[in-house]
Enzyme design. Structure first.
Site, PDB file in Angstrom:
ATOM      1  CB  SER A 223      -1.034   0.026   1.155  1.00  0.00           C
ATOM      2  OG  SER A 223      -1.761   1.148   1.080  1.00  0.00           O
ATOM      3  CG  HIS A 224       1.816   5.568  -1.502  1.00  0.00           C
ATOM      4  ND1 HIS A 224       1.895   6.860  -0.614  1.00  0.00           N
ATOM      5  CD2 HIS A 224       2.671   5.622  -2.335  1.00  0.00           C
ATOM      6  CE1 HIS A 224       2.584   7.418  -1.055  1.00  0.00           C
ATOM      7  NE2 HIS A 224       3.328   6.937  -2.094  1.00  0.00           N
ATOM      8  N   GLY A 225       1.192   5.195   2.056  1.00  0.00           N
ATOM      9  CA  GLY A 225       0.663   5.718   3.171  1.00  0.00           C
ATOM     10  C   GLY A 225      -0.001   7.183   2.877  1.00  0.00           C
TER      11      GLY A 225
END
Length: 394
Positions: A223-225
């Site tokens: 994922s990506h923050g």
């Protein structure tokens, strides 16, 4: 591109050999100086390639291998003769070793004003960690790279030696810039880079984010923050597809066309990336619920139709047979002491220029040839071999 350039490399492991392999692929002559008692220890990291180390095969094509015992004054004298004829001297010995051997950058540049010296270290010159040994995993930990890699439960190092590769690429580009500068000024240069500095540079997003907010981005796996949806999602045939919505215009297409939820295109809890990140669990559940009803090929086809980015979650085995590499003719055959191996072209292309991609050398394979090039008569070469200063090809 670099024909006529001679590089002498006192190198081992990954970072420096990566830099010089790229120089060799561009046509430079790279003379790799190795210890007589086994050479570059990456030769023996594993025996995966018909008895040869996979790291060594990856990083050392197109080079000439010369063995020298640098603890013997006669061996150091040979290295001095090699450097006198070189355009670039590149080394990644342990901190301080090159200087103690008489091959520090300042000393060499005083003797050879046109020489480009490139030094790679773990932590750079000066500072409290300057003398510490540093390996890729240690630097990934020291810089914090490992702290932002992996899933929420536990840190992880990257699956590739990212700190080594980062430093190697900066050494490569630094050497090229210094050679260009020499063409304009007639003077060489001292180039330094370190695994620590290179890795810190690659953490630029995390540095700026944390500096601005006081919040360290959490580990997020795939994922990506700062972006949602941005993750791997299950499909009906057991595969996983990565989906990344980069902006709100994409979401406005994605919600009605792929999710079948036109009401979410402008809903305040869904329409903006900031809102979607805040509601990430709901977003991921909705996207994953939809992808799970379709096989991977259909998911990708539907996303392509609305110009939304996606990819398969592939393995290295999948990469070996990837149609993109085959269609673009990226594979070549490289000779090694154990027979030909398949290798990828370097990732820079010049119109009409085929990269060199020469053979992977056996330990000491070119010792006699290089000493002859230096002007050493046969009897001197024989004497050096008898003293154990050099050894012939193995």
């Amino acid at each position: 591109m670099l024909r006529g350039i001679t590089v002498v490399a006192l190198e081992q492991a990954v970072a420096a050999p990566l830099a010089t392999r790229h120089l060799a692929d561009l046509g430079a002559r790279v003379i790799k100086v190795e210890r007589p008692d086994g050479g570059d220890f990456a030769r023996r990291y594993d025996t995966a390639v018909a008895g040869m180390g996979s790291h060594f095969v990856w990083l050392n094509r197109g080079k000439e291998s010369v063995t020298l015992d640098l603890k013997n004054p006669a061996g150091a004298a040979v290295l001095a003769d090699l450097i006198a004829r070189a355009d670039v001297f590149l080394q990644n010995l342990a901190p301080g070793v090159a200087g103690r051997l008489g091959f520090g950058a300042a000393e060499l540049r005083a003797r050879h004003p046109r020489l480009v010296t490139v030094s790679l270290s773990g932590y750079g010159t000066g500072g409290p960690l300057a003398t510490r040994r540093a390996y890729d995993m240690l630097v990934q930990s020291e810089t914090g790279l490992a702290s932002v890699t992996g899933g929420p439960e536990r840190p992880a190092k990257t699956g590739i030696p990212a700190s080594d590769i980062a430093a190697g690429m900066y050494a490569f580009s630094g050497a090229l810039a210094a050679l260009l500068g020499r063409e304009r000024t007639g003077q060489g240069a001292v180039v330094e880079t370190s695994l620590f500095d290179a890795t810190a540079e690659w953490l630029g997003y995390q540095i700026h984010y944390t500096s601005a907010t006081g919040i360290v981005p959490p580990r997020a796996g795939l994922s990506h923050g700062s972006i949602a949806p941005y993750d791997a999602y299950p499909t009906a045939d057991g595969a996983e597809v990565l989906i990344g919505i980069q902006n709100d215009r994409e979401w406005a297409r994605f919600a009605p066309s792929f999710l079948g939820r036109p009401d979410l295109a402008e809903h305040p809890d869904w329409a903006t990336n900031v809102a979607r990140v805040r509601n990430r669990r709901l977003v991921d559940a909705l996207v994953g619920g939809r992808t799970a009803t379709l096989p991977a090929a259909d998911v990708i086809a539907r996303l392509d139709a609305i110009d939304v980015a996606s990819s398969r979650l592939n393995t290295i085995a999948d990469l070996l047979s990837h149609p993109q590499l085959a269609a673009r003719d990226r594979w070549r055959s490289v000779a090694t002491p154990v027979g030909p191996v398949r290798a990828l072209r370097p990732p820079f292309d010049f119109d009409g220029v085929e990269p060199s991609m020469g053979p992977v050398p056996a330990l000491g394979q070119h010792t006699d040839e290089v000493l002859t090039w230096l002007g050493y008569p046969p009897e001197k070469i024989a004497a050096l071999r008898a003293e154990g200063v050099v050894q012939a090809g193995s």
